[in-house]
Design an enzyme around this catalytic site. Structure first.
Site, PDB file in Angstrom:
ATOM      1  N   GLY A  49       3.361 -18.249   4.768  1.00 40.98           N
ATOM      2  CA  GLY A  49       4.032 -18.118   3.472  1.00 40.98           C
ATOM      3  C   GLY A  49       5.526 -18.060   3.610  1.00 40.98           C
ATOM      4  O   GLY A  49       6.201 -17.316   2.894  1.00 40.98           O
ATOM      5  N   TYR A 174      -5.538  -7.380  -6.117  1.00 46.59           N
ATOM      6  CA  TYR A 174      -4.448  -7.295  -5.132  1.00 46.59           C
ATOM      7  C   TYR A 174      -4.525  -5.982  -4.363  1.00 46.59           C
ATOM      8  O   TYR A 174      -4.400  -5.953  -3.130  1.00 46.59           O
ATOM      9  CB  TYR A 174      -3.115  -7.406  -5.868  1.00 46.59           C
ATOM     10  CG  TYR A 174      -1.890  -7.217  -5.014  1.00 46.59           C
ATOM     11  CD1 TYR A 174      -1.330  -8.274  -4.307  1.00 46.59           C
ATOM     12  CD2 TYR A 174      -1.257  -5.971  -4.930  1.00 46.59           C
ATOM     13  CE1 TYR A 174      -0.189  -8.103  -3.532  1.00 46.59           C
ATOM     14  CE2 TYR A 174      -0.120  -5.790  -4.169  1.00 46.59           C
ATOM     15  CZ  TYR A 174       0.409  -6.864  -3.479  1.00 46.59           C
ATOM     16  OH  TYR A 174       1.534  -6.690  -2.709  1.00 46.59           O
TER      17      TYR A 174
END
Length: 291
Positions: A49, A174
């Site tokens: 990422g 999350y």
């Protein structure tokens, strides 16, 4: 009218500016990577990422230190742009893009296979444990998993792995994921004991990144409005991960959780349950082997 006169007095503007400065200064960690001149020449670092936000800042720091840096990204265009920017800013031409979609295990396996074929060693791995065989051969080496303080609001329900009993509201999924990050990293650290490879988890802090781009507009507006005063920049948010990856005082430290100020802290009780960690890791291994 007196109240309005008081509120419009210049002292309020001065006080607001001073408060903003104090708050921003308090966001900084006790450890500053810019004052740490450790070189990574000859080392190979992989950052997932890494085309934006925290990951990009971590890759930028490693490149400044002379490492061979591999950006593992899903978007070829954004990844290539990040590589060009990092090369230009650091003068390090040994920065490369490798495509991987972490939501696809086929893509992860293809990425890991390519890395093993191309690289002789991996010394730093940020947020990707798919090539742990090669990293063991590269010891001493470090694995850093970017988690979150939100893991304390997470729960362990193994039916979640099958897409069951999930509540897709705000950041609940999350939170569960970040809890599993720490649990599995701790078990990985146990399995890698005596290999010379360490594995630790970090909380980067509340950071102004693109992570909220899929949230409602009203929430993004609130987040961005107050973020300047209270939230970290990607550069500041990368510090705890860089610390775990390069700080000499962490040599041999493994299976730990570090806060955004680079201090060693205890994660939630569930994250410290060693029996749960073994079960969690084994279930993940079985599930991924079938996909």
């Amino acid at each position: 009218m007196e109240l309005l006169d008081l509120l419009s007095h210049p002292i309020w503007a001065v006080s607001t500016v001073l408060l903003a400065v104090v708050v921003r200064l308090q966001r900084r960690a006790r450890w500053d990577p810019r004052t740490w001149d450790l070189r990574l020449t000859g080392k190979v670092a992989i950052v997932t990422g890494a085309n934006t936000g925290i990951g990009k800042q971590i890759a930028l720091d490693f490149a400044r230190r002379g490492a061979r840096v591999i950006l593992a990204c899903r978007s070829e265009s954004r990844g290539a742009a990040a590589v060009d920017e990092i090369k230009k800013e650091t003068g390090n031409s040994d920065v490369h893009l490798r495509l991987v979609d972490l939501s696809s295990l086929d893509s992860v396996r293809a990425f890991a296979k390519k890395i093993i074929e191309e690289e002789k060693a991996i010394h730093i791995l940020v947020n990707n444990a798919a090539v742990s065989d090669l990293i063991k051969q590269s010891a001493p080496a470090r694995i850093v998993t970017v988690s979150s303080a939100n893991h304390k609001n997470g729960k362990v329900d193994f039916s979640h792995f099958h897409g069951e009993n999930l509540v897709h509201r705000m950041d609940r999924v999350y939170n569960h994921t970040k809890l599993h990050n720490i649990i599995c990293t701790n078990e990985l650290a146990r399995r890698l004991k005596e290999t010379g490879v360490t594995a630790n988890s970090v909380h980067p802090g509340v950071v102004m990144t693109e992570v909220l781009r899929y949230y409602p507009l009203w929430l993004r507006c609130i987040f961005n409005s107050i973020g300047f005063f209270f939230f970290k920049t990607p550069d500041e948010g990368a510090v705890s991960s860089i610390y775990c990856a390069v700080a000499e005082e962490l040599e041999g430290i493994t299976g730990k959780y570090f806060d955004s100020d680079c201090s060693l802290t205890l994660p939630a009780p569930l994250a410290r349950d060693s029996a749960l960690a073994v079960k969690d890791f084994e279930i993940c291994e079985r599930l991924t082997s079938k996909l």
